[in-house]
Write a protein that holds these residues in place. Structure first.
Motif, PDB file in Angstrom:
ATOM      1  N   THR A 143       0.832  -1.200   0.000  1.00  0.00           N
ATOM      2  CA  THR A 143       0.000   0.000   0.000  1.00  0.00           C
ATOM      3  C   THR A 143       0.866   1.248   0.000  1.00  0.00           C
ATOM      4  O   THR A 143       0.590   2.226  -0.703  1.00  0.00           O
ATOM      5  N   GLY A 144       1.936   1.210   0.799  1.00  0.00           N
ATOM      6  CA  GLY A 144       2.860   2.334   0.806  1.00  0.00           C
ATOM      7  C   GLY A 144       3.497   2.562  -0.550  1.00  0.00           C
ATOM      8  O   GLY A 144       3.711   3.712  -0.969  1.00  0.00           O
ATOM      9  N   SER A 145       3.785   1.459  -1.264  1.00  0.00           N
ATOM     10  CA  SER A 145       4.410   1.590  -2.584  1.00  0.00           C
ATOM     11  C   SER A 145       3.446   2.168  -3.615  1.00  0.00           C
ATOM     12  O   SER A 145       3.880   2.658  -4.663  1.00  0.00           O
ATOM     13  N   ILE A 146       2.147   2.120  -3.318  1.00  0.00           N
ATOM     14  CA  ILE A 146       1.149   2.731  -4.206  1.00  0.00           C
ATOM     15  C   ILE A 146       0.978   4.208  -3.872  1.00  0.00           C
ATOM     16  O   ILE A 146       0.939   5.074  -4.753  1.00  0.00           O
ATOM     17  N   ILE A 147       0.892   4.511  -2.588  1.00  0.00           N
ATOM     18  CA  ILE A 147       0.655   5.881  -2.139  1.00  0.00           C
ATOM     19  C   ILE A 147       1.875   6.768  -2.380  1.00  0.00           C
ATOM     20  O   ILE A 147       1.760   7.923  -2.810  1.00  0.00           O
ATOM     21  N   GLY A 148       3.077   6.217  -2.102  1.00  0.00           N
ATOM     22  CA  GLY A 148       4.290   7.018  -2.140  1.00  0.00           C
ATOM     23  C   GLY A 148       4.548   7.741  -3.450  1.00  0.00           C
ATOM     24  O   GLY A 148       4.713   8.976  -3.460  1.00  0.00           O
ATOM     25  N   PRO A 149       4.601   7.021  -4.579  1.00  0.00           N
ATOM     26  CA  PRO A 149       4.886   7.719  -5.837  1.00  0.00           C
ATOM     27  C   PRO A 149       3.846   8.774  -6.189  1.00  0.00           C
ATOM     28  O   PRO A 149       4.185   9.804  -6.787  1.00  0.00           O
ATOM     29  N   LEU A 150       2.584   8.539  -5.806  1.00  0.00           N
ATOM     30  CA  LEU A 150       1.531   9.519  -6.090  1.00  0.00           C
ATOM     31  C   LEU A 150       1.803  10.833  -5.365  1.00  0.00           C
ATOM     32  O   LEU A 150       1.848  11.904  -5.971  1.00  0.00           O
ATOM     33  N   PHE A 151       2.009  10.746  -4.040  1.00  0.00           N
ATOM     34  CA  PHE A 151       2.265  11.959  -3.271  1.00  0.00           C
ATOM     35  C   PHE A 151       3.616  12.561  -3.620  1.00  0.00           C
ATOM     36  O   PHE A 151       3.762  13.795  -3.667  1.00  0.00           O
ATOM     37  N   GLY A 152       4.607  11.697  -3.848  1.00  0.00           N
ATOM     38  CA  GLY A 152       5.911  12.215  -4.237  1.00  0.00           C
ATOM     39  C   GLY A 152       5.852  12.978  -5.539  1.00  0.00           C
ATOM     40  O   GLY A 152       6.488  14.039  -5.678  1.00  0.00           O
ATOM     41  N   GLY A 153       5.099  12.448  -6.505  1.00  0.00           N
ATOM     42  CA  GLY A 153       4.962  13.126  -7.782  1.00  0.00           C
ATOM     43  C   GLY A 153       4.249  14.465  -7.651  1.00  0.00           C
ATOM     44  O   GLY A 153       4.656  15.462  -8.256  1.00  0.00           O
ATOM     45  N   LEU A 154       3.188  14.498  -6.839  1.00  0.00           N
ATOM     46  CA  LEU A 154       2.458  15.755  -6.640  1.00  0.00           C
ATOM     47  C   LEU A 154       3.330  16.792  -5.937  1.00  0.00           C
ATOM     48  O   LEU A 154       3.356  17.969  -6.324  1.00  0.00           O
ATOM     49  N   LEU A 155       4.049  16.352  -4.902  1.00  0.00           N
ATOM     50  CA  LEU A 155       4.915  17.278  -4.176  1.00  0.00           C
ATOM     51  C   LEU A 155       6.031  17.810  -5.073  1.00  0.00           C
ATOM     52  O   LEU A 155       6.344  19.010  -5.067  1.00  0.00           O
ATOM     53  N   ALA A 156       6.633  16.889  -5.840  1.00  0.00           N
ATOM     54  CA  ALA A 156       7.725  17.301  -6.723  1.00  0.00           C
ATOM     55  C   ALA A 156       7.231  18.271  -7.792  1.00  0.00           C
ATOM     56  O   ALA A 156       7.933  19.224  -8.163  1.00  0.00           O
ATOM     57  N   HIS A 157       6.016  18.044  -8.277  1.00  0.00           N
ATOM     58  CA  HIS A 157       5.462  18.892  -9.335  1.00  0.00           C
ATOM     59  C   HIS A 157       5.160  20.298  -8.832  1.00  0.00           C
ATOM     60  O   HIS A 157       5.467  21.288  -9.509  1.00  0.00           O
ATOM     61  N   TYR A 158       4.568  20.396  -7.647  1.00  0.00           N
ATOM     62  CA  TYR A 158       4.110  21.702  -7.153  1.00  0.00           C
ATOM     63  C   TYR A 158       5.126  22.414  -6.267  1.00  0.00           C
ATOM     64  O   TYR A 158       5.139  23.652  -6.221  1.00  0.00           O
ATOM     65  N   PHE A 159       5.969  21.660  -5.564  1.00  0.00           N
ATOM     66  CA  PHE A 159       6.856  22.293  -4.600  1.00  0.00           C
ATOM     67  C   PHE A 159       8.338  21.954  -4.803  1.00  0.00           C
ATOM     68  O   PHE A 159       9.187  22.518  -4.111  1.00  0.00           O
ATOM     69  N   GLY A 160       8.638  21.032  -5.696  1.00  0.00           N
ATOM     70  CA  GLY A 160      10.020  20.636  -5.915  1.00  0.00           C
ATOM     71  C   GLY A 160      10.379  19.372  -5.154  1.00  0.00           C
ATOM     72  O   GLY A 160       9.744  19.030  -4.149  1.00  0.00           O
ATOM     73  N   ARG A 162      12.940  18.671  -3.305  1.00  0.00           N
ATOM     74  CA  ARG A 162      13.454  18.864  -1.950  1.00  0.00           C
ATOM     75  C   ARG A 162      12.328  18.809  -0.918  1.00  0.00           C
ATOM     76  O   ARG A 162      12.508  18.290   0.188  1.00  0.00           O
ATOM     77  N   MET A 163      11.166  19.341  -1.277  1.00  0.00           N
ATOM     78  CA  MET A 163      10.041  19.309  -0.340  1.00  0.00           C
ATOM     79  C   MET A 163       9.579  17.877  -0.093  1.00  0.00           C
ATOM     80  O   MET A 163       9.096  17.568   1.008  1.00  0.00           O
ATOM     81  N   SER A 164       9.734  17.000  -1.072  1.00  0.00           N
ATOM     82  CA  SER A 164       9.377  15.595  -0.865  1.00  0.00           C
ATOM     83  C   SER A 164      10.226  14.989   0.244  1.00  0.00           C
ATOM     84  O   SER A 164       9.727  14.209   1.067  1.00  0.00           O
ATOM     85  N   PHE A 165      11.513  15.347   0.301  1.00  0.00           N
ATOM     86  CA  PHE A 165      12.385  14.861   1.363  1.00  0.00           C
ATOM     87  C   PHE A 165      11.916  15.369   2.727  1.00  0.00           C
ATOM     88  O   PHE A 165      11.913  14.630   3.721  1.00  0.00           O
ATOM     89  N   VAL A 166      11.535  16.633   2.787  1.00  0.00           N
ATOM     90  CA  VAL A 166      11.086  17.223   4.054  1.00  0.00           C
ATOM     91  C   VAL A 166       9.803  16.543   4.535  1.00  0.00           C
ATOM     92  O   VAL A 166       9.667  16.191   5.719  1.00  0.00           O
ATOM     93  N   VAL A 167       8.856  16.355   3.633  1.00  0.00           N
ATOM     94  CA  VAL A 167       7.589  15.709   4.002  1.00  0.00           C
ATOM     95  C   VAL A 167       7.826  14.264   4.420  1.00  0.00           C
ATOM     96  O   VAL A 167       7.221  13.780   5.386  1.00  0.00           O
ATOM     97  N   ALA A 168       8.708  13.559   3.702  1.00  0.00           N
ATOM     98  CA  ALA A 168       9.020  12.181   4.084  1.00  0.00           C
ATOM     99  C   ALA A 168       9.635  12.128   5.473  1.00  0.00           C
ATOM    100  O   ALA A 168       9.298  11.247   6.282  1.00  0.00           O
ATOM    101  N   ALA A 169      10.510  13.073   5.795  1.00  0.00           N
ATOM    102  CA  ALA A 169      11.124  13.119   7.128  1.00  0.00           C
ATOM    103  C   ALA A 169      10.065  13.358   8.199  1.00  0.00           C
ATOM    104  O   ALA A 169      10.068  12.691   9.251  1.00  0.00           O
ATOM    105  N   ALA A 170       9.149  14.287   7.948  1.00  0.00           N
ATOM    106  CA  ALA A 170       8.108  14.595   8.929  1.00  0.00           C
ATOM    107  C   ALA A 170       7.167  13.407   9.122  1.00  0.00           C
ATOM    108  O   ALA A 170       6.781  13.074  10.264  1.00  0.00           O
TER     109      ALA A 170
END
Length: 402
Positions: A143-160, A162-170
Motif C-alpha cells: 500500500t505504501g508503494s502505491i501511495i508514495g509515488p503519487l504523493f511524491g509526484g504531486l509534491l515534486a510537481h508543485y513544490f520541488g 526537496r520538499m518531498s524529502f522534508v515531508v518524508a522526514a516529517a
C-alpha cells in the motif's frame, strides 16, 4: 498486551515507511538533474545511488536483527525510524551527486524498520493468526508503494523534489513517535547466544525451513526487480512512443500493487490453513503463467490486466516465506531471522536490475518476460516435486531449536 493494537499500529507504521521510501526513490534521477549533474553521467550516478542503499542494507540487516534480539525489537524499530527521518531530512539539503550518494549510504545504515515491525508482530499475535497478520504487514508495504509515488509526484510537481524529502522526514518522525507511544513489545523469552553474525548465518543455513524461506525471499525480490525497470520501456514500445509512457507505467505499477495489497493477507491466511508448501506451488505457478503471458500481449490493456493478475499471485510469496521464518525459528532468534530475510530481499533488489539489464540487452525485453515466467513456473514445479513440505508447516514450539 493488546496484540491487535500492536498489529494495526505497526501496519500504519509500515504504510508510512513504505510511502516515504517510494515517495523519493522514483525521482532520484530527476533530483540529480536539479543538482547540476552532467547529462552524460546521470545514468552512472543513478546506478550508484540506487545500489548504495541496497548494498549497505544487505550487510547491516543481520547486525540490526541481532541487536533487536539482544537490546529489544521496539528499540531497534525506534532507532530505524528516527534515523530514517534524519536521513530523509538531510536529503533535502544536498548540493551535489556525491552528497546524495552519501545520504543513500546512510539510509542503508538506518535500515531495519520493517523487519523489527515484523518481529514484534510475530511475537505478539496468536499463532493461529500468524499467516493473516504477516500477510497484512506485507499488504502495508505494498500500500505504501502505491501511495508514495503519487504523493511524491504531486509534491515534486508543485513544490520541488526537496520538499518531498522534508515531508518524508516529517511523516517518518510522526509514524515512529506513534509506534513508540502505542506499541508494547512482548517480554523476551530467551537470551541471545554468544557468537557473531557469521555464526547466525551458519545456524540459519543449517535450519532447512529458514534456509528455504531466505532463498524464496531472495529469488522473488530478484525477479520482481529484474522486471520492474523494463516495464516503462515495454509500455513505450506497445504505445509506439515515449510520450505518456511514464504515466501509463505508473498506473500499471499501481494496479499490480493494489492486487498485491488485496491478495497478500488472503494468501497468508489460506496458507496457514492448507499448508505453506501448497500455497507456494500455486503462487509461483500462477505468477509464472501470467508473467510469461506478457510475451504474447500486444495491447496496453492486455498488459495491464496481466500485470494485475501477476500481482495477485506474486504477493503470496513473501508473507508465506515470512510465516515459514516464524515457524522455523525460536522467539529468541526472531529478530535475527527477519534481519536475514531483509538482507536476502535487499540482495535480490540489488541483483535484479543488474541481471535484467544484461538479459534484456542480450535477448530483448519481451523474451525476458517469457523466460522470467518460465523460471517462476519451474520453481512451482520444483517445490511440488522436490520437497516434502509436511515438516514446514509447524508451530514455533515444534520447530527445531536455534
Amino acid at each position: 498486551m493488546n496484540w491487535r493494537k500492536n498489529l494495526w499500529t505497526l501496519w500504519v507504521g509500515c504504510i508510512i515507511s513504505g510511502s516515504c521510501y517510494t515517495m523519493l526513490l522514483p525521482f532520484l534521477p530527476l533530483y540529480l538533474y536539479d543538482l547540476g549533474t552532467p547529462a552524460a553521467t546521470i545514468s552512472l550516478w543513478s546506478g550508484l545511488i540506487f545500489a548504495a542503499t541496497f548494498f549497505v542494507s544487505t550487510i547491516m540487516s543481520p547486525f540490526w536483527g541481532r541487536q533487536a534480539d539482544k537490546a529489544g525489537k521496539k528499540l531497534m524499530l525506534l532507532r530505524a525510524g528516527f534515523s530514517l527521518a534524519t536521513v530523509y531530512l538531510l536529503g533535502a539539503f544536498v548540493t551535489s551527486p556525491l552528497q546524495l550518494f552519501g545520504v543513500r549510504l546512510l539510509q542503508g545504515f538506518a535500515t531495519g524498520f520493517v523487519p523489527a515491525a515484523l518481529a514484534i508482530v510475530s511475537a505478539s499475535v496468536p499463532e493461529e493468526k500468524m499467516g493473516f497478520s504477516l500477510g497484512l504487514m506485507q499488504a502495508a508495504t505494498l500500500t505504501g508503494s502505491i501511495i508514495g509515488p503519487l504523493f511524491g509526484g504531486l509534491l515534486a510537481h508543485y513544490f520541488g523534489i526537496r520538499m518531498s524529502f522534508v515531508v518524508a522526514a516529517a511523516a517518518m518522525l510522526f509514524g515512529t513517535m506513534a509506534v513508540g507511544l502505542l506499541v508494547k513489545e512482548p517480554a523476551r523469552s530467551g537470551e541471545v547466544q554468544s557468537g557473531s553474525m557469521v555464526n547466525d548465518i551458519k545456524i540459519s543455513l543449517n535450519n532447512r525451513g529458514l534456509c528455504i524461506a531466505l532463498f524464496l525471499m531472495l529469488i522473488t525480490q530478484m525477479v520482481v526487480m529484474l522486471l520492474q525497470p523494463l516495464i516503462t520501456l515495454h509500455v513505450a514500445a506497445l504505445q509506439g512512443r515515449m510520450e505518456g509512457a511514464v504515466l501509463t507505467s505508473g498506473v500499471i505499477f499501481s494496479l499490480a500493487g493494489i492486487a498485491g495489497a488485496i491478495a497478500a493477507p488472503l494468501w497468508g491466511r489460506v496458507g496457514q490453513k492448507v499448508g505453506l508448501g501448497k500455497i507456494l506451488v500455486v503462487v509461483f505457478t500462477g505468477a509464472g503463467i501470467f508473467n510469461g503471458s506478457l510475451f504474447f500481449t500486444e495491447t496496453i490493456w492486455g498488459f495491464a490486466l496481466l500485470q494485475f493478475l501477476f500481482g495477485l499471485f506474486i504477493a503470496g510469496i513473501q508473507p508465506t516465506a515470512n510465516t515459514m521464518a516464524v515457524f522455523n525459528s525460536d522467539a529468541a532468534f526472531r529478530g535475527r531471522a527477519f534481519g536475514l530475510m531483509m538482507s536476502a530481499s535487499q540482495l535480490g533488489s540489488m541483483l535484479g536490475p543488474l541481471l535484467g539489464g544484461i538479459i534484456s540487452t542480450w535477448i530483448g525485453i519481451k523474451l525476458t518476460f517469457l523466460y522470467a515466467g518460465l523460471f517462476l513456473i519451474s520453481m512451482g514445479i520444483l517445490l511440488w516435486s522436490r520437497y516434502n513440505w509436511g515438516n514446514i508447516r509447524v508451530s514455533a514450539r515444534q520447530s527445531s531449536s536455534m
